[in-house]
Write a protein that holds these residues in place. Structure first.
Motif, PDB file in Angstrom:
ATOM      1  N   ASP A  49     -45.094 -41.694 -34.023  1.00 52.85           N
ATOM      2  CA  ASP A  49     -43.794 -41.558 -34.765  1.00 52.85           C
ATOM      3  C   ASP A  49     -43.764 -41.538 -36.332  1.00 52.85           C
ATOM      4  OD1 ASP A  49     -42.462 -41.602 -32.349  1.00 52.85           O
ATOM      5  OD2 ASP A  49     -41.816 -43.738 -32.279  1.00 52.85           O
ATOM      6  N   PRO A  50     -44.407 -42.331 -36.934  1.00 46.56           N
ATOM      7  CA  PRO A  50     -44.485 -42.127 -38.343  1.00 46.56           C
ATOM      8  C   PRO A  50     -45.225 -40.723 -38.987  1.00 46.56           C
ATOM      9  CG  PRO A  50     -46.138 -43.849 -37.842  1.00 46.56           C
ATOM     10  CD  PRO A  50     -45.168 -43.556 -36.579  1.00 46.56           C
ATOM     11  N   LEU A  51     -46.174 -40.280 -38.148  1.00 48.17           N
ATOM     12  CA  LEU A  51     -46.710 -38.957 -38.635  1.00 48.17           C
ATOM     13  C   LEU A  51     -45.506 -37.927 -38.146  1.00 48.17           C
ATOM     14  CD1 LEU A  51     -48.800 -37.041 -39.426  1.00 48.17           C
ATOM     15  CD2 LEU A  51     -49.831 -37.279 -37.180  1.00 48.17           C
ATOM     16  N   MET A  52     -44.795 -38.070 -37.040  1.00 48.38           N
ATOM     17  CA  MET A  52     -44.134 -36.958 -36.813  1.00 48.38           C
ATOM     18  C   MET A  52     -42.869 -37.053 -37.872  1.00 48.38           C
ATOM     19  SD  MET A  52     -41.544 -36.875 -33.430  1.00 48.38           S
ATOM     20  CE  MET A  52     -40.902 -38.078 -33.879  1.00 48.38           C
ATOM     21  N   LEU A  53     -42.208 -38.019 -38.190  1.00 42.80           N
ATOM     22  CA  LEU A  53     -41.156 -38.190 -39.194  1.00 42.80           C
ATOM     23  C   LEU A  53     -41.571 -37.615 -40.373  1.00 42.80           C
ATOM     24  CD1 LEU A  53     -39.576 -41.662 -38.308  1.00 42.80           C
ATOM     25  CD2 LEU A  53     -38.560 -39.441 -37.505  1.00 42.80           C
ATOM     26  N   ALA A  54     -42.926 -37.922 -40.964  1.00 42.45           N
ATOM     27  CA  ALA A  54     -43.422 -37.502 -42.208  1.00 42.45           C
ATOM     28  C   ALA A  54     -43.581 -35.903 -42.200  1.00 42.45           C
ATOM     29  CB  ALA A  54     -44.652 -38.091 -42.116  1.00 42.45           C
ATOM     30  N   ALA A  55     -44.157 -35.493 -41.044  1.00 43.90           N
ATOM     31  CA  ALA A  55     -44.019 -34.033 -40.877  1.00 43.90           C
ATOM     32  C   ALA A  55     -42.807 -33.373 -40.660  1.00 43.90           C
ATOM     33  CB  ALA A  55     -44.849 -33.569 -39.511  1.00 43.90           C
ATOM     34  N   TYR A  56     -41.890 -33.901 -40.245  1.00 41.61           N
ATOM     35  CA  TYR A  56     -40.549 -33.610 -40.013  1.00 41.61           C
ATOM     36  C   TYR A  56     -39.775 -33.369 -41.502  1.00 41.61           C
ATOM     37  CZ  TYR A  56     -35.693 -32.670 -38.644  1.00 41.61           C
ATOM     38  OH  TYR A  56     -34.357 -32.067 -38.617  1.00 41.61           O
ATOM     39  N   ASP A  57     -39.987 -34.331 -42.318  1.00 43.80           N
ATOM     40  CA  ASP A  57     -39.286 -34.495 -43.561  1.00 43.80           C
ATOM     41  C   ASP A  57     -39.850 -33.308 -44.468  1.00 43.80           C
ATOM     42  OD1 ASP A  57     -37.672 -36.576 -42.676  1.00 43.80           O
ATOM     43  OD2 ASP A  57     -38.970 -38.195 -43.447  1.00 43.80           O
ATOM     44  N   LEU A  58     -41.269 -33.310 -44.384  1.00 38.79           N
ATOM     45  CA  LEU A  58     -41.984 -32.322 -45.221  1.00 38.79           C
ATOM     46  C   LEU A  58     -41.542 -31.074 -44.946  1.00 38.79           C
ATOM     47  CD1 LEU A  58     -43.893 -31.845 -47.696  1.00 38.79           C
ATOM     48  CD2 LEU A  58     -45.729 -32.003 -46.095  1.00 38.79           C
ATOM     49  N   GLN A  59     -41.382 -30.552 -43.495  1.00 38.03           N
ATOM     50  CA  GLN A  59     -41.016 -29.185 -43.211  1.00 38.03           C
ATOM     51  C   GLN A  59     -39.592 -28.939 -43.565  1.00 38.03           C
ATOM     52  OE1 GLN A  59     -38.768 -27.716 -40.773  1.00 38.03           O
ATOM     53  NE2 GLN A  59     -38.016 -29.623 -40.179  1.00 38.03           N
ATOM     54  N   SER A  60     -38.818 -30.038 -43.652  1.00 34.06           N
ATOM     55  CA  SER A  60     -37.429 -29.790 -43.855  1.00 34.06           C
ATOM     56  C   SER A  60     -37.302 -29.521 -45.486  1.00 34.06           C
ATOM     57  CB  SER A  60     -36.790 -31.147 -43.586  1.00 34.06           C
ATOM     58  OG  SER A  60     -35.190 -30.995 -43.921  1.00 34.06           O
ATOM     59  N   ARG A  61     -38.219 -30.108 -46.259  1.00 32.84           N
ATOM     60  CA  ARG A  61     -38.135 -30.060 -47.519  1.00 32.84           C
ATOM     61  C   ARG A  61     -38.767 -28.494 -47.832  1.00 32.84           C
ATOM     62  NH1 ARG A  61     -37.013 -32.421 -52.601  1.00 32.84           N
ATOM     63  NH2 ARG A  61     -35.380 -33.116 -51.027  1.00 32.84           N
ATOM     64  N   PHE A  62     -39.797 -28.125 -47.391  1.00 29.05           N
ATOM     65  CA  PHE A  62     -40.268 -27.015 -47.645  1.00 29.05           C
ATOM     66  C   PHE A  62     -39.165 -25.725 -47.138  1.00 29.05           C
ATOM     67  CE2 PHE A  62     -44.856 -28.122 -47.205  1.00 29.05           C
ATOM     68  CZ  PHE A  62     -44.911 -28.415 -48.274  1.00 29.05           C
ATOM     69  N   TRP A  63     -38.450 -26.120 -45.987  1.00 36.48           N
ATOM     70  CA  TRP A  63     -37.328 -25.051 -45.665  1.00 36.48           C
ATOM     71  C   TRP A  63     -36.330 -25.061 -46.955  1.00 36.48           C
ATOM     72  CZ3 TRP A  63     -35.547 -22.406 -41.346  1.00 36.48           C
ATOM     73  CH2 TRP A  63     -34.206 -21.945 -41.227  1.00 36.48           C
ATOM     74  N   GLY A  64     -35.686 -26.131 -47.324  1.00 38.53           N
ATOM     75  CA  GLY A  64     -35.004 -26.098 -48.496  1.00 38.53           C
ATOM     76  C   GLY A  64     -35.484 -25.459 -49.659  1.00 38.53           C
ATOM     77  N   LEU A  65     -36.777 -25.658 -50.061  1.00 40.19           N
ATOM     78  CA  LEU A  65     -37.320 -24.858 -51.055  1.00 40.19           C
ATOM     79  C   LEU A  65     -37.156 -23.101 -50.918  1.00 40.19           C
ATOM     80  CD1 LEU A  65     -40.126 -27.443 -52.096  1.00 40.19           C
ATOM     81  CD2 LEU A  65     -38.003 -26.875 -53.296  1.00 40.19           C
TER      82      LEU A  65
END
Length: 266
Positions: A49-65
């Protein structure tokens, strides 16, 4: 006659001993393999769960950038830090949880479990994508493997008598980032990377964000692999940004025709 019988008995006894020893060895090996798979599965479940959430948050930020013009906020003094500092935190958060997983699961690499094998492949591909330096113009967010490991280690803290490892929170990160130059310097490639993306965007240069596009795809793959409930429910659709060349994600949505010139690897 007696000698022949004795020889036969001795041979049968020897064969029986060899078979018994072989069977015992096989049982021991099998039990060890089952134990390893069980331990690997339990460890992945613990940190899933923590790894999945960290990956999700980072991919979301890259999407925004790269796809939602999040870079425009770098001109807003009130929101500027949320772009630079929070992006650095999200990269560090992901690297922290991968660092923790790999530190706790040295044996995970030797597991034959299909999911664990896929997990290792994706984690290795993400690590490699961060460190690649072979395409000209794709400098933003390049982190050598040593830098990735160092950031993951610095972002990791322990608590309790057992020294449970976890990633520091954003508030603690912000304080340390703004007050400790030795800590902040490890994140310079992220800060400089955002500045390079802003400059490239102003000149209509999309090549600069190709690394982020590939990373976002791979992180989505990681989320889908770890998010068992989402897959089980059939709601596993996760958007990927427009593709970049040389992407190695699963079922890439497409390939951008323009390729950046290759440079000799260092």
């Amino acid at each position: 006659m007696v000698d022949i019988v004795s020889i036969i008995i001795a041979v049968v006894s020897l064969v029986g001993s060899l078979v018994a020893a072989g069977f015992t060895g096989w049982i021991s090996f099998y039990i060890d393999q089952v134990k390893r798979r069980s331990e690997a599965k339990a460890l992945v479940h613990k940190y899933r769960d923590p790894l999945m959430l960290a990956a999700y948050d980072l991919q979301s930020r890259f999407w925004g950038l790269v796809q939602q013009n999040l870079l425009r906020y770098t001109e807003d003094e009130d929101k500027k830090d949320l772009i630079y500092v929070y992006t650095a935190f999200l990269v560090g958060q992901y690297l922290s949880w991968t660092y923790i997983l790999r530190r706790q699961a040295q044996f995970l690499r030797f597991s034959s479990d299909k999911t664990n094998t896929q997990l290792n492949q994706i984690l290795d591909t993400v690590t490699n994508e961060f460190s690649l330096d072979r395409h000209k113009g794709e400098d933003p967010f390049m982190l050598w493997r040593g830098q990735q490991m160092a950031i993951g280690e610095l972002m990791t803290v322990s608590a309790g008598e057992e020294g449970q490892l976890y990633c520091m929170g954003f508030a603690a990160f912000t304080v340390k980032y703004n007050s400790d130059p030795d800590f902040k310097k490890w994140f310079n490639p992220i800060e400089k990377g955002i500045t390079l993306l802003v400059e490239a965007s102003a000149h209509g240069n999309s090549v600069a964000n190709y690394r982020l596009r590939r990373l976002q795809h791979l992180l989505v793959d990681l989320v889908l692999l770890l998010d068992e409930d989402r897959i089980a429910s059939g709601q596993n659709e996760q958007l990927k940004v427009d593709a970049a060349h040389s992407c190695r994600c699963d079922k890439c949505p497409g390939v951008i025709v323009t390729e950046s010139p290759s440079v000799s690897p260092i």
